[in-house]
Design an enzyme around this catalytic site. Structure first.
Site, mmCIF file in Angstrom:
data_model
loop_
_atom_site.group_PDB
_atom_site.id
_atom_site.type_symbol
_atom_site.label_atom_id
_atom_site.label_comp_id
_atom_site.label_asym_id
_atom_site.label_seq_id
_atom_site.Cartn_x
_atom_site.Cartn_y
_atom_site.Cartn_z
ATOM 1 N N HIS A 191 40.842 -18.287 48.229
ATOM 2 C CA HIS A 191 39.493 -18.802 48.249
ATOM 3 C C HIS A 191 39.484 -20.083 47.422
ATOM 4 O O HIS A 191 38.734 -21.013 47.679
ATOM 5 C CB HIS A 191 38.594 -17.799 47.394
ATOM 6 C CG HIS A 191 38.128 -16.600 48.587
ATOM 7 N ND1 HIS A 191 37.894 -15.297 48.065
ATOM 8 C CD2 HIS A 191 38.069 -16.817 49.835
ATOM 9 C CE1 HIS A 191 37.735 -14.470 48.951
ATOM 10 N NE2 HIS A 191 37.754 -15.177 50.337
ATOM 11 N N ARG A 298 37.287 -21.852 63.197
ATOM 12 C CA ARG A 298 37.705 -20.643 62.639
ATOM 13 C C ARG A 298 36.625 -19.893 62.265
ATOM 14 O O ARG A 298 35.948 -20.082 61.097
ATOM 15 C CB ARG A 298 38.903 -20.755 61.501
ATOM 16 C CG ARG A 298 40.038 -21.900 62.094
ATOM 17 C CD ARG A 298 40.976 -22.177 60.811
ATOM 18 N NE ARG A 298 42.339 -22.781 61.134
ATOM 19 C CZ ARG A 298 42.428 -24.189 60.924
ATOM 20 N NH1 ARG A 298 41.241 -24.879 60.244
ATOM 21 N NH2 ARG A 298 43.350 -24.723 61.110
ATOM 22 N N ARG A 334 37.056 -19.990 68.220
ATOM 23 C CA ARG A 334 38.072 -19.226 68.227
ATOM 24 C C ARG A 334 37.488 -17.429 67.841
ATOM 25 O O ARG A 334 37.026 -17.531 66.702
ATOM 26 C CB ARG A 334 39.271 -19.551 67.635
ATOM 27 C CG ARG A 334 40.511 -18.855 67.644
ATOM 28 C CD ARG A 334 41.635 -19.436 67.012
ATOM 29 N NE ARG A 334 41.338 -18.880 65.328
ATOM 30 C CZ ARG A 334 42.289 -19.670 64.494
ATOM 31 N NH1 ARG A 334 43.404 -19.940 64.687
ATOM 32 N NH2 ARG A 334 41.910 -19.336 63.088
ATOM 33 N N GLU A 433 50.483 -19.983 71.450
ATOM 34 C CA GLU A 433 50.849 -19.849 70.074
ATOM 35 C C GLU A 433 52.340 -19.240 70.089
ATOM 36 O O GLU A 433 53.212 -19.263 69.180
ATOM 37 C CB GLU A 433 50.202 -19.077 69.069
ATOM 38 C CG GLU A 433 49.018 -19.809 68.829
ATOM 39 C CD GLU A 433 47.753 -19.176 68.148
ATOM 40 O OE1 GLU A 433 47.852 -19.338 66.808
ATOM 41 O OE2 GLU A 433 47.219 -18.223 68.739
ATOM 42 N N ASN A 456 50.993 -24.011 64.202
ATOM 43 C CA ASN A 456 51.406 -23.298 62.854
ATOM 44 C C ASN A 456 52.044 -22.138 63.403
ATOM 45 O O ASN A 456 53.373 -21.804 62.786
ATOM 46 C CB ASN A 456 50.165 -23.099 62.386
ATOM 47 C CG ASN A 456 49.392 -24.354 61.974
ATOM 48 O OD1 ASN A 456 49.833 -25.548 61.936
ATOM 49 N ND2 ASN A 456 48.126 -23.970 61.302
ATOM 50 N N ASP A 457 51.795 -21.352 64.221
ATOM 51 C CA ASP A 457 52.261 -20.009 64.824
ATOM 52 C C ASP A 457 53.577 -20.273 65.678
ATOM 53 O O ASP A 457 54.541 -19.771 65.700
ATOM 54 C CB ASP A 457 51.356 -18.963 65.415
ATOM 55 C CG ASP A 457 50.614 -18.235 64.011
ATOM 56 O OD1 ASP A 457 51.313 -17.936 63.283
ATOM 57 O OD2 ASP A 457 49.661 -17.727 64.568
ATOM 58 N N ARG A 467 56.723 -19.064 57.625
ATOM 59 C CA ARG A 467 56.226 -20.271 56.934
ATOM 60 C C ARG A 467 55.849 -19.926 55.588
ATOM 61 O O ARG A 467 55.482 -20.930 55.049
ATOM 62 C CB ARG A 467 55.001 -20.972 57.911
ATOM 63 C CG ARG A 467 54.034 -20.000 58.211
ATOM 64 C CD ARG A 467 53.167 -20.821 59.173
ATOM 65 N NE ARG A 467 52.202 -19.851 60.011
ATOM 66 C CZ ARG A 467 50.864 -20.041 59.779
ATOM 67 N NH1 ARG A 467 50.440 -20.958 58.788
ATOM 68 N NH2 ARG A 467 49.945 -19.220 60.294
ATOM 69 N N CYS A 504 45.865 -28.057 68.234
ATOM 70 C CA CYS A 504 45.009 -27.844 66.962
ATOM 71 C C CYS A 504 45.838 -27.315 65.833
ATOM 72 O O CYS A 504 44.983 -27.536 64.641
ATOM 73 C CB CYS A 504 43.813 -26.828 67.390
ATOM 74 S SG CYS A 504 44.574 -25.113 67.687
#
Length: 600
Positions: A191, A298, A334, A433, A456-457, A467, A504
């Site tokens: 956060h 997201r 998404r 992904e 990323n994935d 990662r 993305c």
């Protein structure tokens, strides 16, 4: 000069005097109370709780007005924690049975909770401990009548250095006076990091123990681009950092002229340049930056900082805000990309040994169709307010995609029966992904209207690299030739099928990779809002012919390092000035970064 390496969570460079925040925060003056004062002390606890709850409500309203309701959800969750009967019962039992002082009882109880979170291997669980410490400090401040007031009473610019900054402390930082901050603890995705990025304050977390090396008033450089903090910098480091700050200021002014221009190559090909956003408030800023739309919204933040399942109305309100803010531009929503660690209390799931390979993302949504239905209905309702599209994450098998689409059709049937308007031609897409999705992409494409490559994935699954694991972080490389081949084969198949493809992942946010991705055939990018100007500038400075030639040569190389070096050299050969702009953030600590302990 001393250099420390951490995790840059909000980019930019800042220079200023250090304000060191005592990491202990409070010293509890006593541990026990006399028997005859137990009732009096219990009453004092309840007064402190009431005062803290009222203060949180005020903070929630202020933050909601400044950053949006989704950020304010953190404070609502803290209020619920303070009113939790189990928590209050434990604290009061310590006071009545063991005669602990309220201060000690509060600290003992909450730190036991935090210890449990911190002991968990999953980084997201560990980050929740920050919320527990936030509640502890707030209660202790009211019990002791004092606190860390420095942050709310600043009148001169500073760099804040702390063992930790809680989400509420970060949200109240005034960018006019807090030019940057560095913490010993923390991780990407917490956060505190999220709020720092929203405020636009250069920030570094997870540096490790360094506060003992600095005193208040010392000069400090915070390089959020590289995650490097420099204590007592040399004149050379100061000169380079000032150059970066000035260059960024100049470029920001120049980028204004790009805002309303299309992302069009020199040979006249228009490229879709969208944004990745997490909060509704970001949509308006992204629209003003000249984004072509939201390529990735997201929606997970609705679930973070709360202990209940968001209602359909809560989902709808957030989605409607984004759809309306983009004024007719496309918005790709998404569906929830969550792990079991981020669910509300009402959903019972077991902790997993390896959550990256477990019940997460679309698998989790399909496992809980009633909750999934709530989100799908809200997205469909929002589709009546703009060009809304839906995208399913981490699709690995065709049956998953078919089941997700069936649940979407069921939600459509419900709304139609209820007379609720929605876009009956809603575009449906999937994220690519998993390597299995790449291998079977020809079988997926007939069932979707678009795809988005989530690097990323894809990188971590393709290269078998966690990662979040610092021991193998150097193996997580977007430019690995294997990753490039996966991207190219996906784009080629989508192009042959006439299905639009975007990318993305974080890879798309790096201007150095822009030419490479264009050469691989990509015609749609979705990047963080702050990356729009640089990526657009690269697109407008090159031709597709140049990009294709670059990509062909890159695919013949053997390693990520070779590809990265080649990409930088190619961009420099085409436009030295543009290459300098792209790499400008690195020169602050080009030499000293190598000296820093690599803790990330």
């Amino acid at each position: 000069m001393q250099v420390f390496q951490g995790i840059g969570v909000s980019h930019g460079v800042a220079i200023g005097e250090a304000l060191v925040i005592d990491f202990e925060g409070f010293r509890i003056p006593r541990h026990f109370v006399e028997r005859e004062k137990v009732d009096e002390e219990a009453a004092r606890l309840r007064c402190a709780v009431d005062a803290a709850v009222a203060e949180l409500d005020e903070n929630r309203q202020q933050v909601a007005a400044q950053l949006g309701e989704q950020y304010a959800a953190i404070f609502a969750a803290h209020q619920q924690m303070l009113r939790d009967r189990k928590f209050l019962g434990e604290v009061e039992k310590f006071i009545s049975e063991r005669h602990y002082s309220p201060e000690y009882a509060v600290s003992r109880t909450l730190r036991s909770y935090a210890k449990v979170f911190r002991s968990m291997q999953d980084g997201v669980f560990a980050e929740r401990a920050a919320d527990i410490y936030d509640i502890e400090r707030r209660l202790l401040r009211h019990l002791l009548g004092r606190g860390r007031e420095e942050l709310s009473q600043l009148t001169t610019p500073v760099i804040v250095l702390a063992h930790d900054l809680t989400p509420s402390e970060t949200a109240k930082l005034d960018p006019e006076f807090v030019k940057g901050f560095v913490t010993e603890t923390g991780a990407r995705g917490g956060h505190t990091a999220i709020v720092a990025e929203a405020l636009g304050i250069p920030a570094i977390v997870g540096v490790g123990h360094f506060l003992h090396e600095v005193s208040g008033g010392d000069r400090v450089i915070v390089d959020g681009n590289q995650g490097v903090v420099i204590l007592d910098p040399s004149e050379e480091a100061l000169s380079r950092s000032r150059l970066v700050v000035e260059h960024r200021r100049t470029r920001d002014v120049e980028y204004e002229s790009l805002r309303d221009l299309p992302a069009r190559t020199l040979d006249g090909v228009d490229i879709f340049l969208g944004v990745n956003i997490e909060f509704p408030a970001e949509a308006t800023a992204s629209h003003l930056r000249g984004a072509d739309g939201v390529g990735l919204y997201r929606t997970e933040f609705l679930y973070l900082g709360v202990d209940h399942e968001p209602s359909e109305e809560e989902h709808f309100t957030a989605y409607a805000d984004v759809a309306q803010a983009m004024e007719g531009k496309p918005v790709v929503m998404r569906t929830l990309d969550l792990g079991a660690d981020k669910l509300g209390r009402n959903t019972k799931v077991e902790l997993e040994r390896n959550p990256f390979l477990g019940l997460r993302s679309i698998r989790l949504s399909l496992k809980h169709p009633d909750q999934f239905r709530v989100q799908l209905r809200a997205i469909l309702r929002a589709s009546a307010l703009g060009d809304v599209r839906v995208m399913f994450p981490l699709i690995a098998t065709l049956p998953e995609l078919k089941l997700a689409k069936k649940l979407l059709r069921d939600a459509m049937d419900e709304l139609k029966a209820e007379g609720v308007p929605f876009d009956e031609t809603l575009a449906v897409g999937m994220m690519v992904e998993a390597p299995s999705a790449v291998v079977m992409i020809d079988r997926f494409l007939p069932h979707v209207d678009f795809i988005s490559i989530g690097t990323n994935d894809l990188i971590q699954y393709a290269l078998a690299v966690d990662r979040s694991n610092p021991a193998v972080a150097d193996l997580y490389r977007a430019t690995d030739p294997a990753v490039l081949r996966l991207i190219k084969s996906t784009i080629d198949a989508a192009d042959a099928a006439g299905v639009p493809a975007t990318l993305c992942g974080q890879m798309s946010a790096h201007p150095t990779h822009t030419m490479l991705l264009l050469g691989l055939g990509l015609r749609g990018f979705s990047v963080p809002p702050g990356s729009i100007p640089q990526v657009k500038e690269v697109i407008r400075s090159v031709s597709l012919a140049q990009c294709r030639e670059m990509a062909e040569q890159a695919l013949m190389l053997d390693s990520a390092s070779e590809v990265e070096k080649f990409a930088q050299e190619t961009l420099y050969a085409i436009s030295p000035e543009l290459a300098l702009t792209v790499e400008m953030g690195r020169i602050t600590t080009e030499d000293s970064a190598a000296e820093a302990p690599q803790l990330e």
